[in-house]
Design a protein around this motif. Structure first.
Motif, short mmCIF file in Angstrom:
data_model
loop_
_atom_site.label_atom_id
_atom_site.label_comp_id
_atom_site.label_asym_id
_atom_site.label_seq_id
_atom_site.Cartn_x
_atom_site.Cartn_y
_atom_site.Cartn_z
N HIS A 88 19.46 4.51 93.00
CA HIS A 88 18.61 5.70 93.07
C HIS A 88 18.61 6.23 94.51
O HIS A 88 19.42 5.83 95.35
N GLN A 89 17.68 7.13 94.81
CA GLN A 89 17.55 7.67 96.16
C GLN A 89 17.18 6.56 97.16
O GLN A 89 16.54 5.57 96.80
N ALA A 90 17.52 6.77 98.41
CA ALA A 90 17.29 5.76 99.43
C ALA A 90 15.83 5.40 99.59
O ALA A 90 15.50 4.25 99.91
N ALA A 138 25.50 -3.70 81.64
CA ALA A 138 25.06 -2.32 81.68
C ALA A 138 25.95 -1.46 80.79
O ALA A 138 27.13 -1.76 80.60
N GLY A 139 25.38 -0.37 80.29
CA GLY A 139 26.14 0.57 79.46
C GLY A 139 26.23 1.95 80.05
O GLY A 139 26.79 2.86 79.43
N MET A 140 25.70 2.12 81.29
CA MET A 140 25.76 3.42 81.96
C MET A 140 25.54 3.21 83.45
O MET A 140 25.14 2.12 83.89
N ILE A 141 25.80 4.26 84.22
CA ILE A 141 25.60 4.26 85.67
C ILE A 141 24.54 5.31 85.99
O ILE A 141 24.65 6.45 85.54
N LYS A 142 23.54 4.94 86.79
CA LYS A 142 22.48 5.87 87.19
C LYS A 142 22.66 6.23 88.67
O LYS A 142 22.80 5.35 89.52
N VAL A 143 22.65 7.53 88.96
CA VAL A 143 22.69 8.03 90.33
C VAL A 143 21.60 9.07 90.49
O VAL A 143 20.94 9.44 89.53
N ALA A 144 21.43 9.59 91.72
CA ALA A 144 20.34 10.53 91.96
C ALA A 144 20.72 11.55 93.03
O ALA A 144 21.32 11.19 94.06
N GLY A 145 20.36 12.80 92.78
CA GLY A 145 20.51 13.84 93.78
C GLY A 145 19.23 13.99 94.57
O GLY A 145 18.26 13.24 94.40
N GLY A 146 19.20 14.97 95.45
CA GLY A 146 18.01 15.27 96.23
C GLY A 146 17.41 16.60 95.81
O GLY A 146 17.83 17.21 94.83
N PHE A 147 16.43 17.04 96.55
CA PHE A 147 15.74 18.30 96.23
C PHE A 147 16.59 19.46 96.72
O PHE A 147 16.76 19.69 97.92
N HIS A 148 17.18 20.19 95.78
CA HIS A 148 18.04 21.34 96.06
C HIS A 148 19.23 20.98 96.95
O HIS A 148 19.69 21.81 97.75
N GLY A 149 19.75 19.78 96.81
CA GLY A 149 20.92 19.42 97.58
C GLY A 149 21.27 17.95 97.47
O GLY A 149 20.56 17.17 96.84
N GLY A 169 24.54 8.91 84.38
CA GLY A 169 23.30 9.64 84.23
C GLY A 169 22.75 10.02 85.59
O GLY A 169 22.74 9.19 86.51
N VAL A 170 22.30 11.25 85.74
CA VAL A 170 21.90 11.76 87.05
C VAL A 170 20.43 12.14 87.06
O VAL A 170 19.97 12.95 86.24
N HIS A 171 19.68 11.55 88.01
CA HIS A 171 18.33 12.00 88.32
C HIS A 171 18.44 13.23 89.21
O HIS A 171 19.08 13.18 90.27
N HIS A 172 17.82 14.34 88.78
CA HIS A 172 17.76 15.54 89.62
C HIS A 172 16.32 15.71 90.10
O HIS A 172 15.40 15.83 89.29
N GLU A 173 16.13 15.68 91.39
CA GLU A 173 14.78 15.77 91.96
C GLU A 173 14.15 17.11 91.59
O GLU A 173 14.64 18.18 91.96
N LEU A 174 13.07 17.02 90.81
CA LEU A 174 12.39 18.21 90.29
C LEU A 174 13.35 19.15 89.56
O LEU A 174 13.16 20.36 89.52
#
Length: 311
Positions: free
Chosen positions: A91-93, A135-146, A170-175
């Motif tokens: 996830h995010q740092a 695991a059956g997927m990979i989770k990553v995350a972006g930041g707020f508008h970038g 799978g991608v977490h998009h901040e807000l």
């Protein structure tokens, strides 16, 4: 032959059944102190309540190092009869201790591939004993508008792990933001096929024009937050879904609960939690979009999103 990798082993896509495409059974982060999801009995109660309503599978997006209780996932899945798809990834740092990030930073690709093909690592130990569950997927995350350096580094490792295994990302998009930036990186520079990407939290930025641009890429679009009362998902969800259905993208839509705190659980907190997907949203899906589309969004689409020709 394609298969969906659960913590109890691989299953055929048609065995997935009604699926919560993004939720959490276990999770902890310094950003939500005192609201950890860390009780196996509470997790089993929530999963059982979901199963009692006809739920058959849950994609558990908690990645490595965030209290995902890898050793308990198979146990709660077996005791409730509900399939659980576990996630590797990062996830995010802000969700990690700097020391842990330092230990895994140069070996993320190795960590992700190992958890997808050999077994999950328990706790926060990248060198811990391998568990039977994979695991059956990979989770990553972006930041707020970038996307910051951390996000780009993690997504690069995730893309390499995808190319080595076929696993979906799978991608977490901040807000709900920066999804177009994510596609530019993953699909453009890193050559991940769009239909292997699940863009999460789009409900949090209900920009219908952006949603259509994202759908045109071929990626899966996840609207995953009904457990959070009064978020945009609660009162704009059906406008967003109807817009995408009208544009011909019904086959790319996913729904999930994203229960991230103990207080949001139905079984042991204030809810509405994981069961709300079926007790609250499914009847409205059937009423507003029809039984066939509800079935497609809750059953057929996740079966395609998580099915992999494993390498």
């Amino acid at each position: 032959m394609s298969a969906i990798r659960t913590v109890l082993g691989d299953i055929r896509p048609e065995e997935l059944g009604t699926c919560d495409a993004h939720d959490h059974l276990f999770m902890s982060t310094p950003r939500l102190p005192g609201q950890e999801l860390d009780d196996p009995e509470a997790a089993a109660a929530e999963l059982r309540a979901f199963g009692d309503l006809g739920g058959r599978s849950v994609a558990q997006w908690t990645p490595f190092g965030m209290g995902r209780r890898a050793e308990a996932l198979a146990r709660v899945s077996r005791s409730t009869g509900v399939n659980v798809i576990a996630a590797t990834g990062l996830h995010q740092a802000a969700n990690y201790d700097a020391g842990l990030l330092g230990r895994v930073w140069e070996r993320l690709e190795e960590l992700f591939i190992g958890e997808l093909t050999r077994g999950l690592r328990p706790g926060d130990d990248p060198d811990g004993p391998l568990l039977p569950a994979r695991a059956g997927m990979i989770k990553v995350a972006g930041g707020f508008h970038g996307l910051d350096e951390h996000a780009r580094h993690v997504m690069t490792a995730a893309a390499r792990a995808h190319h080595a295994t076929g696993a979906p990302i799978g991608v977490h998009h901040e807000l709900g933001t920066a999804a177009l930036d994510v596609l530019d990186l993953l699909c453009g520079k890193l050559r991940v096929p769009a239909d292997r990407i699940i863009l999460g939290h789009l409900n949090r930025s209900p920009d219908l024009r952006v949603h259509r641009r994202l759908a045109e890429s071929g990626a899966f679009l996840a609207f995953d937050g009904p457990s959070r009362a009064n978020h945009a998902t609660d009162w704009r969800l059906f406008d967003a879904l109807a817009s995408l259905v009208d544009a011909g993208h019904a086959g790319q839509l996913l729904l999930g609960g994203d229960t991230t705190t103990a207080a949001a659980r139905a079984a042991t907190g204030g809810g509405p939690g994981m069961p709300f997907l079926l007790s609250g949203l499914r009847p409205r899906l059937e009423e507003e979009l029809g039984d066939g589309l509800a079935e497609q969004i809750l059953v057929a689409n996740p079966a395609r999103a998580f099915a992999v020709e494993w390498r």
